[in-house]
Scaffold this motif. Structure first.
Motif, PDB file in Angstrom:
ATOM      1  N   ALA A  36     -81.547   0.856  85.961  1.00 24.17           N
ATOM      2  CA  ALA A  36     -80.986  -0.439  86.330  1.00 24.17           C
ATOM      3  C   ALA A  36     -79.802  -0.837  85.457  1.00 24.17           C
ATOM      4  O   ALA A  36     -79.201  -1.888  85.670  1.00 24.17           O
ATOM      5  N   THR A  37     -79.459   0.011  84.488  1.00 23.82           N
ATOM      6  CA  THR A  37     -78.346  -0.311  83.591  1.00 23.82           C
ATOM      7  C   THR A  37     -77.035   0.237  84.144  1.00 23.82           C
ATOM      8  O   THR A  37     -77.017   1.149  84.968  1.00 23.82           O
ATOM      9  N   GLY A  38     -75.928  -0.295  83.633  1.00 26.73           N
ATOM     10  CA  GLY A  38     -74.628   0.126  84.106  1.00 26.73           C
ATOM     11  C   GLY A  38     -74.280   1.559  83.735  1.00 26.73           C
ATOM     12  O   GLY A  38     -73.507   2.218  84.436  1.00 26.73           O
ATOM     13  N   SER A  39     -74.838   2.060  82.633  1.00 24.83           N
ATOM     14  CA  SER A  39     -74.498   3.409  82.183  1.00 24.83           C
ATOM     15  C   SER A  39     -75.197   4.500  82.992  1.00 24.83           C
ATOM     16  O   SER A  39     -74.861   5.683  82.875  1.00 24.83           O
ATOM     17  N   GLU A  42     -73.032   6.678  86.140  1.00 25.39           N
ATOM     18  CA  GLU A  42     -72.210   7.839  85.813  1.00 25.39           C
ATOM     19  C   GLU A  42     -73.073   9.067  85.538  1.00 25.39           C
ATOM     20  O   GLU A  42     -72.749  10.183  85.964  1.00 25.39           O
ATOM     21  N   MET A  43     -74.200   8.880  84.840  1.00 23.39           N
ATOM     22  CA  MET A  43     -75.088  10.008  84.572  1.00 23.39           C
ATOM     23  C   MET A  43     -75.671  10.556  85.868  1.00 23.39           C
ATOM     24  O   MET A  43     -75.773  11.770  86.052  1.00 23.39           O
ATOM     25  N   ILE A  44     -76.045   9.692  86.770  1.00 26.25           N
ATOM     26  CA  ILE A  44     -76.586  10.136  88.050  1.00 26.25           C
ATOM     27  C   ILE A  44     -75.535  10.940  88.815  1.00 26.25           C
ATOM     28  O   ILE A  44     -75.843  11.954  89.456  1.00 26.25           O
ATOM     29  N   GLU A 277     -85.621   7.294  94.559  1.00 24.00           N
ATOM     30  CA  GLU A 277     -84.595   8.237  95.003  1.00 24.00           C
ATOM     31  C   GLU A 277     -83.587   7.562  95.933  1.00 24.00           C
ATOM     32  O   GLU A 277     -82.373   7.716  95.782  1.00 24.00           O
ATOM     33  N   GLU A 278     -84.093   6.815  96.896  1.00 21.58           N
ATOM     34  CA  GLU A 278     -83.210   6.183  97.871  1.00 21.58           C
ATOM     35  C   GLU A 278     -82.391   5.063  97.259  1.00 21.58           C
ATOM     36  O   GLU A 278     -81.236   4.826  97.644  1.00 21.58           O
ATOM     37  N   ALA A 279     -82.954   4.375  96.266  1.00 18.11           N
ATOM     38  CA  ALA A 279     -82.243   3.242  95.658  1.00 18.11           C
ATOM     39  C   ALA A 279     -81.144   3.688  94.704  1.00 18.11           C
ATOM     40  O   ALA A 279     -80.090   3.030  94.617  1.00 18.11           O
ATOM     41  N   TYR A 280     -81.372   4.806  93.995  1.00 21.94           N
ATOM     42  CA  TYR A 280     -80.439   5.161  92.925  1.00 21.94           C
ATOM     43  C   TYR A 280     -79.725   6.500  93.106  1.00 21.94           C
ATOM     44  O   TYR A 280     -78.684   6.724  92.489  1.00 21.94           O
TER      45      TYR A 280
END
Length: 282
Positions: A36-39, A42-44, A277-280
């Motif tokens: 849920a964090t902004g960082s 990019e990692m995903i 999975e679907e959310a992120y």
């Protein structure tokens, strides 16, 4: 000796190099959900292997049966970022454990926040990581493997001075072990209901010996499940918030039910991971 069966007598070393029962690291405050964090975005985006792995885990959860062997996903050679993302996504659940395998390898186990999904890290005698896996199973296969080599017979010397009920207890345990068959219901001996002297408990522990598996579950309290040196004989102890034993038992069974994910757990976990999975990741 401290109350309870599976607490080491003073001055005695454990057969396995692990933190003694009753001495646990303090629980840390829950971390903010990384996804849920902004960082995290990019990692995903960088970690395509994780995005490919999650639906495979979900598929395994949707078909897994509690009485069947689990399914392993090897992440040993994944990039560090992928491993970190997997760690953050699966989280840490209530059950941890360690199993000492007969080949000298140790398996450290951590259940995810979703039941039936485990992180398994294999280390050799030098403590070097030689395998890193995600396993979908009711209990990690390393637990059954470690216990499979334990003897099914119990031998002992004559009862010590001061013994009260240890010999009838040992006879009951030996009979149940000899006649146990896979799928039989657990036979439970509750020490809270028996007059057992300190000499009884010391002799019982020395006779059964230390086994290769230790599991700790934290929920509303703490449950510590320890394999003894006899196959299918487990010490199961429940502790309150003050780390005092409130229920002390022996269970004669394959694996104590409190440590095993149930059939419905797999389906619930599949639905939760699918939502993540679907959310992120899509």
């Amino acid at each position: 000796m401290k109350a309870g069966l599976w607490v080491s007598p003073e001055g005695k070393d454990e057969a396995m190099t692990m933190m003694p029962i009753g001495v646990e690291p303090p629980l840390c405050a829950r971390e903010v959900d990384f996804l849920a964090t902004g960082s995290a975005e990019e990692m995903i985006r960088r970690c395509g292997r994780t995005a490919m792995l999650l639906p495979e885990i979900v598929d395994a959860l949707e078909t897994q049966k509690f009485d069947q062997p689990g399914r392993l996903f090897d992440i040993t050679d994944l990039p560090d970022d992928d491993k970190e993302l997997i760690t953050q996504t699966l989280g840490k659940g209530e059950v941890t454990g360690i199993a000492a395998l007969s080949n000298g390898i140790s398996a450290e186990m951590q259940e995810a926040v979703v039941a039936g999904v485990w992180r398994i890290c294999l280390t050799n005698d030098d403590g070097r990581l030689i395998g890193d896996y995600i396993e979908v199973a009711s209990i990690p296969g390393a637990v059954r493997e470690a216990c499979s080599v334990m003897p099914t017979s119990i031998s002992h010397r004559p009862a010590p001075a001061g013994a009260m009920n240890v010999m009838p207890v040992l006879a009951e345990v030996a009979d149940r072990v000899a006649h146990y068959r896979d799928g039989d219901p657990a036979h439970i001996i509750t020490f809270s209901l028996l007059p057992m002297s300190p000499e009884d408990m010391t002799f019982l522990q020395e006779t059964l010996g230390a086994g290769p598996v230790r599991l700790t579950s934290r929920g509303y309290g703490t449950c510590r499940t320890v394999a003894t040196g006899a196959r299918n004989v487990w010490s199961v102890q429940f502790y309150n918030a003050m780390d005092t034993i409130i229920l002390d038992t022996l269970e004669i069974c394959d694996i104590p039910s409190g440590a095993i994910a149930a059939e419905e757990d797999f389906r619930d976990s599949a639905a939760r991971l699918r939502d993540i999975e679907e959310a992120y990741f899509k």
